[in-house]
Design a protein around this motif. Structure first.
Motif, PDB file in Angstrom:
ATOM      1  N   LEU A  44      21.222 -37.082  15.399  1.00  0.00           N
ATOM      2  CA  LEU A  44      22.222 -37.777  16.296  1.00  0.00           C
ATOM      3  C   LEU A  44      22.231 -39.051  17.304  1.00  0.00           C
ATOM      4  N   LYS A  45      20.351 -38.518  17.152  1.00  0.00           N
ATOM      5  CA  LYS A  45      19.924 -40.386  17.978  1.00  0.00           C
ATOM      6  C   LYS A  45      20.456 -41.914  16.601  1.00  0.00           C
ATOM      7  N   ILE A  46      20.014 -41.217  15.080  1.00  0.00           N
ATOM      8  CA  ILE A  46      20.375 -42.547  14.104  1.00  0.00           C
ATOM      9  C   ILE A  46      21.970 -42.771  14.296  1.00  0.00           C
ATOM     10  N   LEU A  47      22.801 -41.834  14.438  1.00  0.00           N
ATOM     11  CA  LEU A  47      23.875 -41.903  14.993  1.00  0.00           C
ATOM     12  C   LEU A  47      24.295 -42.973  15.905  1.00  0.00           C
ATOM     13  N   SER A  48      23.855 -42.807  17.134  1.00  0.00           N
ATOM     14  CA  SER A  48      24.019 -43.371  18.708  1.00  0.00           C
ATOM     15  C   SER A  48      23.374 -45.094  18.471  1.00  0.00           C
ATOM     16  N   ASP A  49      21.873 -44.987  17.348  1.00  0.00           N
ATOM     17  CA  ASP A  49      20.879 -45.556  17.580  1.00  0.00           C
ATOM     18  C   ASP A  49      22.023 -47.248  16.826  1.00  0.00           C
ATOM     19  N   GLU A  50      22.258 -46.486  15.507  1.00  0.00           N
ATOM     20  CA  GLU A  50      23.495 -47.585  14.730  1.00  0.00           C
ATOM     21  C   GLU A  50      24.890 -47.982  15.278  1.00  0.00           C
ATOM     22  N   SER A  82      27.926 -47.057  24.958  1.00  0.00           N
ATOM     23  CA  SER A  82      26.289 -47.091  25.237  1.00  0.00           C
ATOM     24  C   SER A  82      25.926 -46.062  26.340  1.00  0.00           C
ATOM     25  N   GLN A  83      27.392 -45.351  26.966  1.00  0.00           N
ATOM     26  CA  GLN A  83      26.419 -44.159  28.320  1.00  0.00           C
ATOM     27  C   GLN A  83      26.061 -42.838  27.261  1.00  0.00           C
ATOM     28  N   PHE A  84      26.438 -43.341  25.917  1.00  0.00           N
ATOM     29  CA  PHE A  84      26.056 -41.758  25.154  1.00  0.00           C
ATOM     30  C   PHE A  84      23.882 -41.546  25.249  1.00  0.00           C
ATOM     31  N   GLU A  85      23.699 -40.647  25.459  1.00  0.00           N
ATOM     32  CA  GLU A  85      22.435 -40.135  25.348  1.00  0.00           C
ATOM     33  C   GLU A  85      22.237 -38.810  24.168  1.00  0.00           C
ATOM     34  N   PRO A  86      21.763 -38.734  22.926  1.00  0.00           N
ATOM     35  CA  PRO A  86      21.551 -37.899  22.293  1.00  0.00           C
ATOM     36  C   PRO A  86      20.880 -36.620  22.873  1.00  0.00           C
ATOM     37  N   PRO A  87      21.418 -35.516  23.065  1.00  0.00           N
ATOM     38  CA  PRO A  87      21.308 -34.290  23.351  1.00  0.00           C
ATOM     39  C   PRO A  87      19.989 -34.000  22.386  1.00  0.00           C
ATOM     40  N   GLU A  88      19.419 -32.647  22.591  1.00  0.00           N
ATOM     41  CA  GLU A  88      18.065 -32.361  21.984  1.00  0.00           C
ATOM     42  C   GLU A  88      18.967 -30.333  22.076  1.00  0.00           C
ATOM     43  N   LEU A  89      19.558 -29.808  21.258  1.00  0.00           N
ATOM     44  CA  LEU A  89      20.087 -29.305  20.227  1.00  0.00           C
ATOM     45  C   LEU A  89      18.451 -27.956  19.804  1.00  0.00           C
ATOM     46  N   GLU A  90      18.962 -26.593  20.904  1.00  0.00           N
ATOM     47  CA  GLU A  90      18.068 -25.869  20.941  1.00  0.00           C
ATOM     48  C   GLU A  90      18.831 -24.949  19.839  1.00  0.00           C
ATOM     49  N   ALA A  91      18.473 -24.036  18.161  1.00  0.00           N
ATOM     50  CA  ALA A  91      19.841 -22.718  17.823  1.00  0.00           C
ATOM     51  C   ALA A  91      18.991 -21.582  18.741  1.00  0.00           C
ATOM     52  N   GLY A  92      19.872 -20.922  18.684  1.00  0.00           N
ATOM     53  CA  GLY A  92      20.030 -19.577  18.835  1.00  0.00           C
ATOM     54  C   GLY A  92      20.552 -18.717  18.606  1.00  0.00           C
ATOM     55  N   GLY A  93      21.907 -17.419  18.685  1.00  0.00           N
ATOM     56  CA  GLY A  93      22.606 -16.925  18.772  1.00  0.00           C
ATOM     57  C   GLY A  93      23.866 -17.005  17.271  1.00  0.00           C
ATOM     58  N   ALA A 192      17.712 -32.096   2.284  1.00  0.00           N
ATOM     59  CA  ALA A 192      17.572 -33.805   2.824  1.00  0.00           C
ATOM     60  C   ALA A 192      17.753 -34.992   2.640  1.00  0.00           C
ATOM     61  N   GLN A 193      19.257 -35.128   2.757  1.00  0.00           N
ATOM     62  CA  GLN A 193      20.171 -36.436   2.782  1.00  0.00           C
ATOM     63  C   GLN A 193      20.500 -36.632   4.565  1.00  0.00           C
ATOM     64  N   TRP A 194      20.181 -35.838   5.558  1.00  0.00           N
ATOM     65  CA  TRP A 194      20.020 -35.128   6.343  1.00  0.00           C
ATOM     66  C   TRP A 194      20.681 -37.107   7.212  1.00  0.00           C
ATOM     67  N   SER A 195      19.280 -37.955   7.066  1.00  0.00           N
ATOM     68  CA  SER A 195      20.005 -39.353   7.870  1.00  0.00           C
ATOM     69  C   SER A 195      20.935 -40.076   7.710  1.00  0.00           C
ATOM     70  N   ASP A 196      21.010 -40.082   5.386  1.00  0.00           N
ATOM     71  CA  ASP A 196      22.430 -40.674   4.676  1.00  0.00           C
ATOM     72  C   ASP A 196      23.160 -40.031   5.595  1.00  0.00           C
ATOM     73  N   MET A 197      23.476 -39.456   5.388  1.00  0.00           N
ATOM     74  CA  MET A 197      24.552 -38.634   6.444  1.00  0.00           C
ATOM     75  C   MET A 197      25.101 -39.203   7.655  1.00  0.00           C
ATOM     76  N   PHE A 198      24.177 -39.355   8.603  1.00  0.00           N
ATOM     77  CA  PHE A 198      24.859 -39.679   9.578  1.00  0.00           C
ATOM     78  C   PHE A 198      24.975 -41.185   9.495  1.00  0.00           C
ATOM     79  N   LEU A 199      24.183 -41.844   8.697  1.00  0.00           N
ATOM     80  CA  LEU A 199      24.373 -43.369   8.272  1.00  0.00           C
ATOM     81  C   LEU A 199      25.946 -43.533   7.728  1.00  0.00           C
ATOM     82  N   TRP A 200      26.030 -42.421   7.369  1.00  0.00           N
ATOM     83  CA  TRP A 200      27.313 -42.543   6.593  1.00  0.00           C
ATOM     84  C   TRP A 200      28.676 -42.246   7.558  1.00  0.00           C
TER      85      TRP A 200
END
Length: 233
Positions: A44-50, A82-93, A192-200
């Motif tokens: 999510l940070k990569i998406l926002s930064d790009e 410009s107003q988007f702030e990537p959240p810090e998601l937590e897993a559960g449920g 291990a291709q998470w970053s590539d996916m968000f770049l795409w």
């Protein structure tokens, strides 16, 4: 409602530009704990930064995030890049995927209504689902399953939105294939291709923002030799 009141209620930056509403529907169930939720947060940070580095995308892409785990929650209502702030998601449920998809379709319709009411042109919105499991709030053939299928397939055929499904790890790709519209198969993330996916994803949204409304565009092939995804057999 007069225009001044509406402007106070609906904050759409750069209204002189066409907008593309994009909602990420993200699995935050217990099975996502550990490396997967960390990779998702980093993505999510990569998406926002790009996107923020692309002048048109920063003005024209509106992002929202819906998580589904302990509950279905709109973590981030639609906002400009410009107003988007990537959240810090937590897993559960568990995995209430059906309710999350219905919520995504609902907030997209509301966003399009806001665009129309404020005179903003818009591209066809995107729903981008990421999951590592299968839904726990519906089963094949039950009432919610039929409703979700109708919403996704009808939304695609009526050009209300584009629906993408991405399975990671042990995701039930058979379920994702049945949920996906007939013209778009679900994709499976290579290890291990998470970053590539968000770049795409960021490049795809940037390409949309640089096009004319209704124009046919060609996206990078995510399943090519150097791609991040595969099509399950």
């Amino acid at each position: 409602m007069d225009s001044d009141t509406l402007e106070q209620l609906v904050d759409i930056p750069y209204p002189q530009h066409p907008h593309c509403a994009t909602v990420l529907v993200l699995d935050t169930s217990a099975s996502m704990k550990g490396a997967k939720i960390a990779e998702l947060n980093e993505g999510l940070k990569i998406l926002s930064d790009e996107l923020i580095q692309d002048d048109l995308a920063a003005k024209r892409i509106d992002l929202a995030i819906i998580s589904f785990g302990r509950k279905v929650e709109v973590i981030q209502p639609f906002t400009g890049v410009s107003q988007f702030e990537p959240p810090e998601l937590e897993a559960g449920g568990y995995t209430p995927m059906g309710a999350a998809i219905l919520e995504a379709a609902s907030i997209i319709e509301k966003r399009k209504a806001e665009y129309r009411e404020t005179g903003v042109d818009y591209y066809r919105p995107w729903i981008f689902l990421i999951t590592d499991g299968q839904p726990t709030d519906m089963s094949r053939g039950d009432t919610r399953w039929q409703e979700v299928i109708q919403v996704i397939h009808g939304g695609e055929s009526d050009r209300k939105f584009l629906f993408w499904a991405l399975g990671v790890d042990q995701a039930n790709m058979t379920v994702l294939r049945e949920l996906s519209p007939p013209n778009r198969v679900p994709l499976q993330l290579k290890e291990a291709q998470w970053s590539d996916m968000f770049l795409w994803l960021s490049r795809s949204l940037a390409k949309i923002s640089d096009s004319r409304i209704g124009e046919q565009i060609s996206l990078e092939n995510p399943t090519g030799p150097d791609g991040w995804g595969s099509i399950p057999l």
